[in-house]
Design a protein around this motif. Structure first.
Motif, mmCIF file in Angstrom:
data_model
loop_
_atom_site.group_PDB
_atom_site.id
_atom_site.type_symbol
_atom_site.label_atom_id
_atom_site.label_comp_id
_atom_site.label_asym_id
_atom_site.label_seq_id
_atom_site.Cartn_x
_atom_site.Cartn_y
_atom_site.Cartn_z
ATOM 1 N N LEU A 132 0.833 -1.197 0.000
ATOM 2 C CA LEU A 132 0.000 0.000 0.000
ATOM 3 C C LEU A 132 0.874 1.257 0.000
ATOM 4 N N ARG A 133 1.904 1.259 0.828
ATOM 5 C CA ARG A 133 2.811 2.414 0.878
ATOM 6 C C ARG A 133 3.568 2.570 -0.433
ATOM 7 N N ALA A 134 3.904 1.451 -1.067
ATOM 8 C CA ALA A 134 4.582 1.508 -2.367
ATOM 9 C C ALA A 134 3.668 2.123 -3.422
ATOM 10 N N VAL A 135 2.367 1.772 -3.378
ATOM 11 C CA VAL A 135 1.407 2.349 -4.328
ATOM 12 C C VAL A 135 1.274 3.855 -4.081
ATOM 13 N N LEU A 136 1.220 4.260 -2.813
ATOM 14 C CA LEU A 136 1.153 5.692 -2.494
ATOM 15 C C LEU A 136 2.362 6.432 -3.053
ATOM 16 N N LYS A 137 3.520 5.778 -2.962
ATOM 17 C CA LYS A 137 4.755 6.407 -3.472
ATOM 18 C C LYS A 137 4.715 6.613 -4.986
ATOM 19 N N THR A 138 3.921 5.815 -5.705
ATOM 20 C CA THR A 138 3.808 6.059 -7.146
ATOM 21 C C THR A 138 3.076 7.376 -7.400
ATOM 22 N N HIS A 139 2.193 7.759 -6.486
ATOM 23 C CA HIS A 139 1.492 9.038 -6.598
ATOM 24 C C HIS A 139 2.326 10.187 -6.028
ATOM 25 N N PHE A 140 3.021 9.900 -4.923
ATOM 26 C CA PHE A 140 3.824 10.915 -4.223
ATOM 27 C C PHE A 140 5.224 10.347 -3.963
ATOM 28 N N PRO A 141 6.131 10.468 -4.915
ATOM 29 C CA PRO A 141 7.451 9.834 -4.795
ATOM 30 C C PRO A 141 8.223 10.197 -3.531
ATOM 31 N N ARG A 142 7.988 11.404 -2.985
ATOM 32 C CA ARG A 142 8.747 11.811 -1.791
ATOM 33 C C ARG A 142 8.043 11.430 -0.490
ATOM 34 N N TYR A 143 6.917 10.725 -0.567
ATOM 35 C CA TYR A 143 6.168 10.369 0.641
ATOM 36 C C TYR A 143 6.983 9.458 1.566
ATOM 37 N N VAL A 144 7.088 9.857 2.811
ATOM 38 C CA VAL A 144 7.645 8.987 3.852
ATOM 39 C C VAL A 144 6.590 8.856 4.945
ATOM 40 N N LYS A 145 6.399 9.911 5.724
ATOM 41 C CA LYS A 145 5.369 9.883 6.768
ATOM 42 C C LYS A 145 4.449 11.101 6.695
ATOM 43 N N THR A 146 4.790 12.062 5.852
ATOM 44 C CA THR A 146 3.999 13.272 5.728
ATOM 45 C C THR A 146 3.285 13.264 4.387
ATOM 46 N N LEU A 147 1.959 13.240 4.427
ATOM 47 C CA LEU A 147 1.165 13.233 3.201
ATOM 48 C C LEU A 147 0.972 14.663 2.694
ATOM 49 N N PRO A 148 1.016 14.860 1.381
ATOM 50 C CA PRO A 148 0.785 16.199 0.822
ATOM 51 C C PRO A 148 -0.711 16.525 0.872
ATOM 52 N N PHE A 149 -1.145 17.105 1.995
ATOM 53 C CA PHE A 149 -2.569 17.266 2.266
ATOM 54 C C PHE A 149 -3.305 18.015 1.158
ATOM 55 N N GLU A 150 -2.735 19.120 0.680
ATOM 56 C CA GLU A 150 -3.434 19.932 -0.327
ATOM 57 C C GLU A 150 -3.759 19.116 -1.576
ATOM 58 N N GLU A 151 -2.820 18.277 -1.994
ATOM 59 C CA GLU A 151 -3.050 17.445 -3.180
ATOM 60 C C GLU A 151 -4.087 16.355 -2.885
ATOM 61 N N LEU A 152 -3.992 15.763 -1.707
ATOM 62 C CA LEU A 152 -4.932 14.713 -1.328
ATOM 63 C C LEU A 152 -6.355 15.247 -1.198
ATOM 64 N N HIS A 153 -6.482 16.399 -0.562
ATOM 65 C CA HIS A 153 -7.800 16.906 -0.178
ATOM 66 C C HIS A 153 -8.730 17.099 -1.375
ATOM 67 N N GLN A 154 -8.159 17.312 -2.550
ATOM 68 C CA GLN A 154 -8.983 17.460 -3.758
ATOM 69 C C GLN A 154 -9.832 16.209 -4.010
ATOM 70 N N GLY A 155 -9.355 15.046 -3.547
ATOM 71 C CA GLY A 155 -10.083 13.797 -3.756
ATOM 72 C C GLY A 155 -10.910 13.354 -2.567
ATOM 73 N N TYR A 156 -11.175 14.285 -1.632
ATOM 74 C CA TYR A 156 -11.855 13.908 -0.385
ATOM 75 C C TYR A 156 -13.227 13.272 -0.626
ATOM 76 N N THR A 157 -14.042 13.881 -1.462
ATOM 77 C CA THR A 157 -15.394 13.360 -1.708
ATOM 78 C C THR A 157 -15.330 11.945 -2.275
ATOM 79 N N ASP A 158 -14.394 11.698 -3.185
ATOM 80 C CA ASP A 158 -14.202 10.354 -3.744
ATOM 81 C C ASP A 158 -13.765 9.375 -2.655
ATOM 82 N N ALA A 159 -12.873 9.823 -1.770
ATOM 83 C CA ALA A 159 -12.373 8.959 -0.693
ATOM 84 C C ALA A 159 -13.511 8.512 0.218
ATOM 85 N N VAL A 160 -14.406 9.447 0.568
ATOM 86 C CA VAL A 160 -15.545 9.111 1.435
ATOM 87 C C VAL A 160 -16.421 8.071 0.745
ATOM 88 N N ALA A 161 -16.739 8.298 -0.530
ATOM 89 C CA ALA A 161 -17.595 7.355 -1.269
ATOM 90 C C ALA A 161 -16.937 5.983 -1.363
#
Length: 197
Positions: A132-161
């Motif tokens: 799962l973390r490897a898949v996240l890294k394909t979206h955010f190559p620099r991801y370690v423990k801090t998620l890029p909230f601004e980029e993620l938040h755009q998909g919030y409604t989809d995430a809830v659904a």
């Protein structure tokens, strides 16, 4: 007659993780303009039972302070614990203790990062936390423990659904905590509903 003070809904969130979860929840609360979300990190190893015990203590302390100061706004209206399923011992005990003390649980299987991934894509099949973390890294190559909230938040409604669909499928299968599921959306929706103004 003086102005009446409207009761404000306070939410306490206790996190198992040291970075990913608290940073996300704080950023989410800011994004939806809810200043009454208090996030605490459990620094004692974070097994579910100790998280629930800490939540219970903080909830009781707030209730005592509210009584002492005669200010109902000092109480927490909701108390939540966020943790991963992992291989935690005593998960059933933690759930029961949470129910007994009106504490809500935002459990993710396999881990919190599933909630992040659902902002970006579907994830219907069981997945190991490392994958799962490897898949996240394909979206955010620099991801370690801090998620890029601004980029993620755009998909919030989809995430809830997506999270709701996973939960419904798991419930129909009679396995509510199966991999992949996450209840984090229940917490974020409450934070959003309680925002000021």
């Amino acid at each position: 007659r003086g102005p009446s003070r409207q009761a404000r809904r306070r939410v306490l969130v206790i996190c198992e993780g040291q970075k990913t979860e608290p940073l996300y929840i704080r950023a989410f609360a800011r994004a939806v303009r809810n200043p009454l979300v208090q996030v605490e990190i459990d620094d004692r190893g974070g097994v579910p039972k100790t998280l629930v015990e800490r939540a219970k203590t903080l909830k009781q302390d707030a209730e005592k302070q509210a009584r002492r100061q005669r200010d109902e706004n000092l109480r927490f209206d909701e108390v939540w614990c966020i943790f991963d399923v992992d291989e935690h011992p005593h998960l059933a005990d933690a759930r029961q203790q949470a129910r007994d003390n009106q504490i809500q649980l935002a459990v993710s299987n396999p881990c919190f990062e599933l909630w992040a991934l659902l902002h970006l894509q579907e994830q219907n099949a069981a997945i190991h936390r490392k994958k799962l973390r490897a898949v996240l890294k394909t979206h955010f190559p620099r991801y370690v423990k801090t998620l890029p909230f601004e980029e993620l938040h755009q998909g919030y409604t989809d995430a809830v659904a997506r999270a709701r669909r996973l939960e419904e499928q798991a419930n129909r299968a009679g396995d509510p905590d199966r991999n992949p599921t996450t209840a984090v959306y229940q917490l974020t929706e409450q934070i959003k509903n309680y925002r000021q103004g």
